[in-house]
Design a protein around this motif. Structure first.
Motif, PDB file in Angstrom:
ATOM      1  N   ARG A  16      -1.021  16.201  -0.969  1.00 23.09           N
ATOM      2  CA  ARG A  16       0.042  15.503  -1.679  1.00 23.09           C
ATOM      3  C   ARG A  16       1.247  16.432  -1.790  1.00 23.09           C
ATOM      4  N   ALA A  17       2.368  15.997  -1.294  1.00 26.36           N
ATOM      5  CA  ALA A  17       3.591  16.800  -1.326  1.00 26.36           C
ATOM      6  C   ALA A  17       4.012  17.054  -2.774  1.00 26.36           C
ATOM      7  N   PRO A  18       4.756  18.110  -3.006  1.00 28.48           N
ATOM      8  CA  PRO A  18       5.246  18.379  -4.364  1.00 28.48           C
ATOM      9  C   PRO A  18       6.094  17.225  -4.873  1.00 28.48           C
ATOM     10  N   THR A  19       6.202  17.114  -6.180  1.00 31.53           N
ATOM     11  CA  THR A  19       6.962  16.013  -6.765  1.00 31.53           C
ATOM     12  C   THR A  19       8.456  16.163  -6.469  1.00 31.53           C
ATOM     13  N   ALA A  20       9.167  15.104  -6.732  1.00 37.14           N
ATOM     14  CA  ALA A  20      10.600  15.059  -6.437  1.00 37.14           C
ATOM     15  C   ALA A  20      11.381  16.044  -7.295  1.00 37.14           C
ATOM     16  N   ARG A  21      12.426  16.598  -6.697  1.00 37.93           N
ATOM     17  CA  ARG A  21      13.358  17.439  -7.443  1.00 37.93           C
ATOM     18  C   ARG A  21      14.426  16.495  -7.979  1.00 37.93           C
ATOM     19  N   LEU A  22      14.384  16.273  -9.269  1.00 37.91           N
ATOM     20  CA  LEU A  22      15.156  15.212  -9.884  1.00 37.91           C
ATOM     21  C   LEU A  22      15.673  15.677 -11.240  1.00 37.91           C
ATOM     22  N   ALA A  23      16.913  15.343 -11.555  1.00 41.51           N
ATOM     23  CA  ALA A  23      17.485  15.598 -12.879  1.00 41.51           C
ATOM     24  C   ALA A  23      18.136  14.307 -13.344  1.00 41.51           C
ATOM     25  N   LEU A  24      17.742  13.825 -14.521  1.00 42.86           N
ATOM     26  CA  LEU A  24      18.254  12.564 -15.050  1.00 42.86           C
ATOM     27  C   LEU A  24      19.010  12.789 -16.347  1.00 42.86           C
ATOM     28  N   ARG A  25      20.023  11.969 -16.564  1.00 46.34           N
ATOM     29  CA  ARG A  25      20.701  11.972 -17.864  1.00 46.34           C
ATOM     30  C   ARG A  25      19.678  11.529 -18.894  1.00 46.34           C
ATOM     31  N   ARG A  48      15.012  14.879   5.324  1.00 46.87           N
ATOM     32  CA  ARG A  48      15.754  13.642   5.588  1.00 46.87           C
ATOM     33  C   ARG A  48      14.811  12.508   6.002  1.00 46.87           C
ATOM     34  N   ASP A  49      13.536  12.676   5.727  1.00 47.49           N
ATOM     35  CA  ASP A  49      12.540  11.644   6.008  1.00 47.49           C
ATOM     36  C   ASP A  49      12.443  10.738   4.777  1.00 47.49           C
ATOM     37  N   LEU A  50      13.143   9.606   4.823  1.00 45.92           N
ATOM     38  CA  LEU A  50      13.242   8.734   3.663  1.00 45.92           C
ATOM     39  C   LEU A  50      11.883   8.231   3.194  1.00 45.92           C
ATOM     40  N   ALA A  51      10.976   7.924   4.107  1.00 47.41           N
ATOM     41  CA  ALA A  51       9.654   7.408   3.711  1.00 47.41           C
ATOM     42  C   ALA A  51       8.911   8.420   2.846  1.00 47.41           C
ATOM     43  N   VAL A  52       8.901   9.665   3.251  1.00 44.48           N
ATOM     44  CA  VAL A  52       8.199  10.716   2.497  1.00 44.48           C
ATOM     45  C   VAL A  52       8.920  10.996   1.185  1.00 44.48           C
ATOM     46  N   GLU A  53      10.223  11.148   1.250  1.00 47.81           N
ATOM     47  CA  GLU A  53      10.989  11.516   0.068  1.00 47.81           C
ATOM     48  C   GLU A  53      11.018  10.405  -0.979  1.00 47.81           C
ATOM     49  N   LEU A  54      11.113   9.161  -0.537  1.00 49.41           N
ATOM     50  CA  LEU A  54      11.129   8.042  -1.471  1.00 49.41           C
ATOM     51  C   LEU A  54       9.783   7.910  -2.187  1.00 49.41           C
ATOM     52  N   SER A  55       8.715   8.243  -1.505  1.00 50.74           N
ATOM     53  CA  SER A  55       7.399   8.212  -2.123  1.00 50.74           C
ATOM     54  C   SER A  55       7.314   9.212  -3.276  1.00 50.74           C
ATOM     55  N   ALA A  56       7.805  10.423  -3.058  1.00 48.70           N
ATOM     56  CA  ALA A  56       7.798  11.437  -4.118  1.00 48.70           C
ATOM     57  C   ALA A  56       8.708  11.014  -5.277  1.00 48.70           C
ATOM     58  N   LEU A  57       9.845  10.405  -4.961  1.00 47.80           N
ATOM     59  CA  LEU A  57      10.761   9.941  -5.999  1.00 47.80           C
ATOM     60  C   LEU A  57      10.125   8.820  -6.822  1.00 47.80           C
ATOM     61  N   ALA A  58       9.441   7.906  -6.141  1.00 40.63           N
ATOM     62  CA  ALA A  58       8.774   6.804  -6.839  1.00 40.63           C
ATOM     63  C   ALA A  58       7.658   7.313  -7.746  1.00 40.63           C
ATOM     64  N   ASP A  59       6.988   8.393  -7.354  1.00 35.55           N
ATOM     65  CA  ASP A  59       5.946   8.976  -8.215  1.00 35.55           C
ATOM     66  C   ASP A  59       6.503   9.326  -9.586  1.00 35.55           C
ATOM     67  N   VAL A  60       7.743   9.785  -9.619  1.00 33.97           N
ATOM     68  CA  VAL A  60       8.365  10.177 -10.880  1.00 33.97           C
ATOM     69  C   VAL A  60       8.991   8.980 -11.596  1.00 33.97           C
ATOM     70  N   LEU A  61       9.727   8.147 -10.858  1.00 31.95           N
ATOM     71  CA  LEU A  61      10.493   7.079 -11.500  1.00 31.95           C
ATOM     72  C   LEU A  61       9.688   5.829 -11.840  1.00 31.95           C
ATOM     73  N   ASP A  62       8.711   5.470 -11.044  1.00 30.61           N
ATOM     74  CA  ASP A  62       7.944   4.245 -11.313  1.00 30.61           C
ATOM     75  C   ASP A  62       7.336   4.230 -12.730  1.00 30.61           C
ATOM     76  N   PRO A  63       6.702   5.310 -13.192  1.00 32.99           N
ATOM     77  CA  PRO A  63       6.162   5.277 -14.560  1.00 32.99           C
ATOM     78  C   PRO A  63       7.242   5.216 -15.642  1.00 32.99           C
ATOM     79  N   LEU A  64       8.441   5.712 -15.348  1.00 35.59           N
ATOM     80  CA  LEU A  64       9.514   5.709 -16.343  1.00 35.59           C
ATOM     81  C   LEU A  64      10.096   4.322 -16.586  1.00 35.59           C
ATOM     82  N   TRP A  65      10.351   3.572 -15.495  1.00 37.51           N
ATOM     83  CA  TRP A  65      11.037   2.303 -15.695  1.00 37.51           C
ATOM     84  C   TRP A  65      10.598   1.181 -14.770  1.00 37.51           C
ATOM     85  N   GLY A  66       9.487   1.354 -14.129  1.00 37.76           N
ATOM     86  CA  GLY A  66       8.969   0.271 -13.300  1.00 37.76           C
ATOM     87  C   GLY A  66       9.127   0.537 -11.823  1.00 37.76           C
ATOM     88  N   ARG A  67       8.451  -0.223 -11.052  1.00 44.06           N
ATOM     89  CA  ARG A  67       8.376  -0.051  -9.605  1.00 44.06           C
ATOM     90  C   ARG A  67       9.722  -0.213  -8.922  1.00 44.06           C
TER      91      ARG A  67
END
Length: 170
Positions: A16-25, A48-67
């Protein structure tokens, strides 16, 4: 004489790739911008592989505000943009806009919570610059800025630091 053990057989566990590097207000972490043009934070993908990167981003954001159900982005920096991606077991529709959307922005849509606007920091950006961009895009003080304003501002600050460093060099 033979010995028997009660240990279950070993099985392969997918990497499993590391989680997304993300900073939110902070006010944006509970609910997205609901259509505002401002940024809700910044995302620094590892490739720049959107499929891989979007998966890591969804791992973080989906639990916060939905799929995440849809994404919109400028195709300039993404070499492969299929119309649909399977992300963590569900389909995400991908839309690309060349002139209407800043090339350093991604718009994420969710049926349950609305819309998020994130600054996309190019993967090849060095860590100090990425940290500054992420801090600026996710800062709670003052009004939000569009992605087009943040990158030039951060780059001007970087050029100023470089100019000061050159002036101070022996």
């Amino acid at each position: 004489m033979s010995a028997t053990t009660s240990h279950p057989p070993l099985r392969a566990v997918p990497f499993r790739a590391p989680t997304a590097r993300l900073a939110l207000r902070s006010e944006g972490s509970e609910s997205p911008s609901a259509g505002r043009a401002e940024l809700d934070g910044a995302w620094w993908p590892r490739s720049r592989d959107l499929a891989v990167e979007l998966s890591a981003l969804a791992d973080v954001l989906d639990p916060l505000w939905g799929r995440i159900t849809r994404v919109a982005l400028n195709p300039r920096h993404w070499p492969n943009l299929p119309p649909r991606l399977v992300v963590n077991g569900h389909v995400v529709k991908v839309g690309w806009l060349t002139s209407e959307l800043d090339r350093h922005r991604i718009v994420l849509l969710s049926y349950s919570a609305g819309r998020w606007n994130l600054l996309v920091i190019p993967p090849e950006t060095d860590a100090p610059s990425a940290a500054r961009l992420m801090a600026t895009a996710s800062a709670d003080a003052g009004p939000s800025m569009p992605a087009t304003a943040i990158r030039p501002r951060a780059l001007r600050r970087r050029r100023g630091l470089l100019r000061d460093a050159v002036a101070c060099a022996p």
